[in-house]
Enzyme design. Structure first.
Site, PDB file in Angstrom:
ATOM      1  N   HIS A 144     -21.889 -66.604  44.618  1.00  0.00           N
ATOM      2  CA  HIS A 144     -21.495 -65.451  45.191  1.00  0.00           C
ATOM      3  C   HIS A 144     -19.979 -65.594  45.616  1.00  0.00           C
ATOM      4  O   HIS A 144     -18.729 -64.976  45.036  1.00  0.00           O
ATOM      5  CB  HIS A 144     -21.859 -64.611  46.452  1.00  0.00           C
ATOM      6  N   GLU A 145     -19.722 -66.589  46.331  1.00  0.00           N
ATOM      7  CA  GLU A 145     -18.385 -67.465  46.743  1.00  0.00           C
ATOM      8  C   GLU A 145     -16.821 -67.675  45.803  1.00  0.00           C
ATOM      9  O   GLU A 145     -15.593 -66.995  45.858  1.00  0.00           O
ATOM     10  CB  GLU A 145     -18.266 -67.471  47.981  1.00  0.00           C
ATOM     11  N   THR A 146     -18.222 -68.122  44.778  1.00  0.00           N
ATOM     12  CA  THR A 146     -16.890 -68.022  43.746  1.00  0.00           C
ATOM     13  C   THR A 146     -17.264 -67.749  42.757  1.00  0.00           C
ATOM     14  O   THR A 146     -17.391 -68.010  41.599  1.00  0.00           O
ATOM     15  CB  THR A 146     -17.758 -70.428  43.516  1.00  0.00           C
TER      16      THR A 146
END
Length: 320
Positions: A144-146
């Protein structure tokens, strides 16, 4: 394609710990209060587990008292490669090397395995189902962060994790030099799988993995093994009154009375709360939370494990 979140949002929730913008948490400054989770109380009345808190002037639960162990690299972690062979890694992160991803070619399987084996307990705690759930949860949150996914992306949005290495806004310095210095000309914006942000996180992570990340923050965007190590360090390390994500997903965390009253119950949703609860949790449905859950469900399906309950943090108050 656009990465939707970065850890800097989560770090906003930690600013009181480092900047002193919140009332003191412990010691004589807080009526003799003791820090949660065995943390040290610094001479200034704040909770932590490193030398600025546990060293000179520490008021309670100091070095002679039990404090949380910040994981440091070791030679443990024997069977992550058995549970995540390269073919499975490629299936889960199907488009990470696609030319449409800014970080294509960076996140290698060998770097992940080398970093994973550097932390005792990561992906190796409990039975195989527990191990797989932890690996699914870690890869989901960092995906999700990337993420580079979008609703109509080939194979769906949850096949596009690990698309970015650095946050798109690289102009911010993120320097708060109260407890950790900042090197001249260096910036501490989000980098790597967990999008590590702020000089103090670079300092703490570097101390744990024995790399000078204050002077060399770009190691997170040029050395994939170092990059993965900082993400796993973040995953394995408790933060103030927050448990580690590792302890939550492996069933080692027991909610306190305060946690229970805040709706923080064991499950994947608490990990989102740990990472970004001040922004995403406690106000009903949130698309960012849904994205984290979507990655997790896909990876659990690939691993053949049940994701369990309490997957979101919609009704949880944040830890901050």
């Amino acid at each position: 394609m656009k990465r939707t979140l970065k850890v800097s949002f989560f770090i906003l929730c930690l600013l009181p710990l480092f900047l002193g913008s919140k009332a003191e948490q412990c010691g004589s400054q807080a009526g003799g209060a003791v820090c949660p989770n065995g943390l040290c109380c610094s001479k200034f009345g704040f909770c932590g587990s490193t030398d600025p808190y546990c060293g000179d002037g520490c008021q309670s639960q100091c070095k002679s008292s039990p404090t949380p162990t910040i994981p440091t690299p070791s030679t443990g972690g024997g069977d992550v490669g058995r549970l995540v062979p390269s073919s499975l890694f490629d299936q889960m992160l199907k488009y990470r090397n696609d030319g449409r991803c800014a970080g294509h070619g960076f996140y290698t399987y060998d770097a992940f395995i080398a970093a994973a084996r550097s932390f005792n307990g990561f992906g190796t705690t409990g039975d195989d189902n527990t191990k797989k759930k932890e690996l699914a949860a870690f890869l989901a949150q960092t995906s999700h962060e990337t993420t580079g996914g979008w609703p109509t992306a080939p194979d769906g949005p949850y096949a596009w994790g690990y698309c970015f290495v650095s946050e798109q806004n690289t102009q911010e310095v993120y320097c708060s030099p109260k407890d950790w210095p900042c090197a001249p000309g260096k910036k501490y914006y989000g980098r790597g799988p967990i999008q590590l942000t702020h000089n103090y996180n670079y300092g703490l992570a570097g101390q744990a993995i024995k790399e000078d990340l204050i002077n060399n923050p770009d190691l997170l965007s040029t050395n994939p093994t170092v990059s993965f190590k900082t993400a796993i360090w973040f995953w394995m390390t408790p933060q103030a009154n927050k448990p580690s994500s590792h302890d939550v997903i492996t069933g080692r965390w027991t909610p306190s009375a305060a946690d229970s009253s805040a709706g923080r119950v064991p499950g994947y949703g608490v990990i989102t709360n740990i990472i970004n609860g001040g922004i995403e949790c406690g106000h009903g449905q949130d698309n960012r939370v849904d994205d984290r859950v979507g990655f997790y469900k896909r990876y659990c399906q690939i691993f053949g494990v049940d994701p369990g309950g309490n997957l979101d943090c919609n009704n949880q108050r944040s830890f901050a």
